[in-house]
Enzyme design. Structure first.
Site, mmCIF file in Angstrom:
data_model
loop_
_atom_site.group_PDB
_atom_site.id
_atom_site.type_symbol
_atom_site.label_atom_id
_atom_site.label_comp_id
_atom_site.label_asym_id
_atom_site.label_seq_id
_atom_site.Cartn_x
_atom_site.Cartn_y
_atom_site.Cartn_z
ATOM 1 N N CYS A 178 -9.023 -2.536 -11.489
ATOM 2 C CA CYS A 178 -8.292 -1.249 -10.891
ATOM 3 C C CYS A 178 -7.055 -1.846 -10.120
ATOM 4 O O CYS A 178 -6.641 -0.804 -9.491
ATOM 5 C CB CYS A 178 -9.498 -0.844 -9.763
ATOM 6 S SG CYS A 178 -9.867 -2.047 -8.767
ATOM 7 N N ASN B 125 -3.916 -6.983 -7.746
ATOM 8 C CA ASN B 125 -3.014 -6.590 -6.657
ATOM 9 C C ASN B 125 -3.251 -7.963 -5.676
ATOM 10 O O ASN B 125 -2.339 -8.695 -5.263
ATOM 11 C CB ASN B 125 -2.995 -5.450 -5.751
ATOM 12 C CG ASN B 125 -2.996 -4.243 -6.694
ATOM 13 O OD1 ASN B 125 -2.327 -4.414 -7.583
ATOM 14 N ND2 ASN B 125 -3.408 -3.163 -5.968
ATOM 15 N N ASP B 126 -4.268 -8.379 -5.321
ATOM 16 C CA ASP B 126 -4.547 -9.166 -4.494
ATOM 17 C C ASP B 126 -4.879 -10.543 -5.425
ATOM 18 O O ASP B 126 -4.442 -11.732 -4.920
ATOM 19 C CB ASP B 126 -5.848 -8.974 -3.926
ATOM 20 C CG ASP B 126 -5.676 -8.049 -2.485
ATOM 21 O OD1 ASP B 126 -4.756 -8.491 -1.763
ATOM 22 O OD2 ASP B 126 -6.259 -7.182 -2.141
ATOM 23 N N ARG C 43 -15.539 1.947 -3.296
ATOM 24 C CA ARG C 43 -15.449 0.285 -2.723
ATOM 25 C C ARG C 43 -15.609 0.551 -1.232
ATOM 26 O O ARG C 43 -15.136 1.577 -0.691
ATOM 27 C CB ARG C 43 -14.013 -0.027 -3.018
ATOM 28 C CG ARG C 43 -13.992 -1.476 -2.381
ATOM 29 C CD ARG C 43 -12.519 -2.002 -2.592
ATOM 30 N NE ARG C 43 -11.325 -1.468 -2.074
ATOM 31 C CZ ARG C 43 -9.996 -1.634 -2.193
ATOM 32 N NH1 ARG C 43 -9.912 -2.447 -3.160
ATOM 33 N NH2 ARG C 43 -9.137 -0.985 -1.520
ATOM 34 N N HIS D 114 0.612 -1.290 0.025
ATOM 35 C CA HIS D 114 0.064 0.027 0.088
ATOM 36 C C HIS D 114 0.854 1.238 -0.143
ATOM 37 O O HIS D 114 0.446 2.343 -0.581
ATOM 38 C CB HIS D 114 -1.049 -0.043 1.093
ATOM 39 C CG HIS D 114 -2.153 -1.099 0.733
ATOM 40 N ND1 HIS D 114 -2.395 -2.243 1.235
ATOM 41 C CD2 HIS D 114 -3.292 -0.840 -0.117
ATOM 42 C CE1 HIS D 114 -3.461 -2.816 0.813
ATOM 43 N NE2 HIS D 114 -4.182 -1.865 -0.157
ATOM 44 N N ARG E 259 -10.904 4.034 -2.839
ATOM 45 C CA ARG E 259 -10.505 3.351 -1.650
ATOM 46 C C ARG E 259 -10.862 4.083 -0.385
ATOM 47 O O ARG E 259 -10.156 4.650 0.157
ATOM 48 C CB ARG E 259 -9.133 2.938 -1.535
ATOM 49 C CG ARG E 259 -8.317 2.106 -2.540
ATOM 50 C CD ARG E 259 -6.931 1.955 -2.286
ATOM 51 N NE ARG E 259 -6.396 0.593 -3.068
ATOM 52 C CZ ARG E 259 -5.688 0.806 -4.400
ATOM 53 N NH1 ARG E 259 -5.748 2.097 -4.853
ATOM 54 N NH2 ARG E 259 -5.346 -0.283 -4.913
ATOM 55 N N GLU F 258 -10.933 -10.412 -6.826
ATOM 56 C CA GLU F 258 -9.553 -10.363 -6.473
ATOM 57 C C GLU F 258 -9.099 -11.434 -5.701
ATOM 58 O O GLU F 258 -8.027 -11.627 -5.172
ATOM 59 C CB GLU F 258 -9.260 -9.079 -5.616
ATOM 60 C CG GLU F 258 -10.265 -8.918 -4.578
ATOM 61 C CD GLU F 258 -10.077 -7.246 -3.628
ATOM 62 O OE1 GLU F 258 -9.037 -7.023 -3.782
ATOM 63 O OE2 GLU F 258 -10.901 -6.984 -3.028
ATOM 64 N N ARG G 166 1.976 -9.907 -1.300
ATOM 65 C CA ARG G 166 2.291 -8.790 -2.400
ATOM 66 C C ARG G 166 3.330 -7.682 -1.559
ATOM 67 O O ARG G 166 3.706 -6.954 -2.256
ATOM 68 C CB ARG G 166 0.998 -8.214 -2.502
ATOM 69 C CG ARG G 166 0.234 -7.520 -1.394
ATOM 70 C CD ARG G 166 -1.138 -7.089 -1.503
ATOM 71 N NE ARG G 166 -1.558 -5.745 -1.991
ATOM 72 C CZ ARG G 166 -2.622 -5.181 -2.354
ATOM 73 N NH1 ARG G 166 -3.677 -5.701 -2.094
ATOM 74 N NH2 ARG G 166 -2.409 -3.929 -2.599
HETATM 75 C C1 PEP Z 1 -6.330 -5.044 -5.787
HETATM 76 O O1 PEP Z 1 -6.399 -5.847 -5.060
HETATM 77 O O2 PEP Z 1 -5.978 -5.208 -7.004
HETATM 78 C C2 PEP Z 1 -7.074 -3.702 -5.553
HETATM 79 C C3 PEP Z 1 -7.060 -2.774 -6.242
HETATM 80 O O3 PEP Z 1 -7.287 -3.496 -4.061
HETATM 81 P P1 PEP Z 1 -6.190 -3.116 -2.933
HETATM 82 O O4 PEP Z 1 -4.888 -2.757 -3.682
HETATM 83 O O5 PEP Z 1 -6.771 -1.909 -2.467
HETATM 84 O O6 PEP Z 1 -6.186 -4.322 -2.190
HETATM 85 MG MG MG Z 2 -7.517 -5.695 -3.168
#
Ligand code: PEP
Ligand code: MG
Length: 567
Positions: A497, A449-450, A327, A184, A291, A426, A460
């Site tokens: 996203c 990302n997840d 979200r 993050h 977010r 995700e 990650r």
């Molecule tokens: C993701 O998981 O790709 C996502 C956009 O959410 P975050 O990065 O906030 O977990």
């Molecule tokens: Mg995510």
């Protein structure tokens, strides 16, 4: 020194080292009198700090806000807390350990209570516990509010709960010893357009507060006390970037179309109200991911319905007729909310996170939904649920939104008639069952990302296994394909996203698979628009299918590289 460049750009600044040196527990016992004296000294110092803060806040901000610090002061003077801590010390515990034990017991007691007010007390105790322990071990947090000159923030991996509370006016770059490409901190840096490098081994050992730092967020290189030659090169680069940003902003209003004239939605990812302005300035056609958890990360208290309503309404008003996908709360994992203390988990990313947590904290979820529904009248709101792994969860979340709508209507409050409700893809189970989900979700947004970390079992945020974490892995690509096809078979749109949506090499694959919407950090919108403009969705189809069939992530990535060379 070299790490991984995660947010582009270069900068020059003075180092500010944020050392969240973890409080060390199981300390050797230095004798009853010394430990008692240590505790008492720290208690009085922390008390004085909070008394000053209470006075300053009362004068500068208001009585209500000062109440937090007053509450802290009363905890620090509460005999019911002090006596058992002294008791633990007389049994042979170090002051730090005694504080840990007694205050944790109180925290658990308060956290388990039903009343929201009592739960808040648990977070006050947690805060005071940390303040006391830091004081006893001489650990201080950086004071970013009083910075005067360009500063590069350096740390292990600064948790979002800390970054959210920092004053970024003079921060020009971030360097982390830990963290990964989609941690993050990295996402925050990209959103704020701050050059950043993560996984820079040895940075904490080699850099001290006040040292001059040159940082290249493209290559991940960090130069402590750079030579004149390097400084000159960086100065020129900084000027070039400034011009480039200006050029992009001027082109912001051009539409996003492929070579063959296919219109593609290009949206922005944001974390707060101000980011929406930035997204607009760079030409976002909408917000693909707000977010919302960032509203929760700073305060001592959870944001009220009214505060959230104001924030959502403000974003919706500024985006006018453009869609805004908000979200719902996604905390847990690496995002802790100080006002909502959670039990320690062995695997937080696989634990009580996002929608799972909202099911347990129903009132917190309802407060957010009510704020969203009330704000819906100001624009084109779409609500998105995170971390959905089963159809039942999606139905529950939609059911809660329906319940809130009925409540509000009964109270005579206006709510827009049609608010699309979608979900993140995700978790692999959601991608595999996309066709089923698409019958009940109005839209999808793929969170790579997840999705990548859950598909490949590769954290990650862990730089040790950063080489395993790649969305070019054909298994991840296959899941992306399933998500897009599942949506399209049901006549629903599918966006993305996750950070992959802004990666030059991923774009031909995503276009080829038929992705409808790309949502990227505001600073990336201009270049993604240029890249998409150089591609034909039809021509990308082949490379996308080939990449999915590749035997490895390296091969898939290579295919994309070769494809770009031919453009
Ligand atoms: C993701 O998981 O790709 C996502 C956009 O959410 P975050 O990065 O906030 O977990
Ligand atoms: Mg995510």
């Amino acid at each position: 020194m070299k790490g991984i460049g995660v947010s582009r750009g270069v900068c020059l600044g003075k180092a500010l080292v944020y050392s969240e040196i973890p409080v060390k527990l199981n300390r050797p016992f230095k004798g009853k009198e010394t430990e008692e004296a240590d505790f008492e000294k720290a208690r009085l110092e922390v008390l004085e700090k909070n008394q000053n803060l209470a006075r300053k806040t009362k004068r500068g901000i208001g009585r209500e806000e000062a109440a937090i610090f007053e509450a802290h002061c009363s905890i620090l003077q509460d005999e019911e807390m002090i006596v058992p801590i002294r008791g633990e010390i007389s049994l042979g515990a170090s002051a730090v350990d005694a504080v840990e034990k007694v205050m944790n017991q109180y925290m658990e007691l308060f956290a388990a209570m039903d009343s929201e007010y009592m739960k808040q007390r648990a977070s006050d105790i947690q805060d005071i516990k940390m303040q006391l322990q830091r004081q006893m071990q001489g650990i201080s947090l950086p004071d970013t509010g009083s910075l005067q000159e360009p500063t590069v923030l350096i740390g292990e991996d600064i948790p979002p709960s800390v970054t959210a509370g920092l004053d970024f006016r003079h921060i020009v770059g971030l360097v982390m010893e830990g963290g990964g490409k989609t941690s993050h901190t990295a996402i925050l840096a990209r959103t704020m357009e701050l050059p950043a490098a993560v996984g820079v081994k040895g940075i904490l050992e080699n850099v001290k507060n006040g040292m001059r730092i040159a940082l290249d967020g493209n290559s991940g290189e960090v130069f402590p006390e750079p030579e004149k030659k390097v400084t000159e090169r960086f100065r020129k680069e900084i000027e070039k970037e400034k011009q480039e940003r200006k050029r992009r902003a001027e082109r912001a209003n051009l539409p996003c179309v492929t070579k063959e004239g296919k219109r593609v939605q290009l949206f922005g990812n944001i974390g707060n109200v101000q980011d929406a302005q930035k997204a607009l300035q760079y030409g976002a056609g909408g917000i693909g991911l707000f977010r919302s958890e960032f509203l929760y990360l700073t305060g001592e208290f959870l944001p009220t319905e009214e505060q959230q309503y104001q924030a959502y309404a403000s974003v919706l008003r500024s985006m006018k007729e453009k869609p805004v996908i908000v979200r719902t709360l996604d905390i847990g994992g690496d995002k802790e909310v100080p006002a909502l203390p959670m039990k320690k988990e062995q695997n937080p990313f696989l634990g009580n996170r996002a929608i799972r947590l909202c099911r347990k904290e129903k009132e917190v979820f309802k407060t957010q939904l009510r704020a969203l529904l009330r704000a819906s009248v100001y624009g084109e709101l779409q609500i998105m649920f995170p971390m959905i792994s089963s159809v039942e969860e999606l139905r529950w979340a939609k059911g809660m939104a329906e319940e809130c709508r009925r409540e509000l209507e009964k109270e005579g409050k206006e709510v827009k008639e049609k608010i699309p409700m979608g979900m993140m893809i995700e978790i692999p189970s959601a991608a595999v069952m996309a066709e089923t989900f698409a019958k009940e979700a109005d839209f999808f947004s793929i969170g790579t990302n997840d999705l990548t970390q859950y598909t490949l079992a590769a954290d990650r945020g862990n730089e040790e296994i950063a080489d395993l974490y790649t969305y070019f892995h054909p298994a991840v690509l296959k899941l992306i394909q399933l998500a897009i096809e599942g949506a399209h078979k049901n006549g629903k749109p599918c966006g993305m996203c996750g950070e992959a949506a802004g990666d030059k090499k991923m774009i031909p694959i995503l276009l080829g698979l038929g992705l409808d919407e790309f949502s990227v950090s505001p600073g990336g919108i201009g270049e993604v628009k240029e890249w998409i403009g150089r591609l034909s969705a039809r021509e990308c189809r082949e490379i996308a299918l080939e990449a999915i069939k590749a035997e490895s992530a390296e091969k898939a990535e290579q295919l994309a590289e070769i494809f770009w060379e031919k453009q």
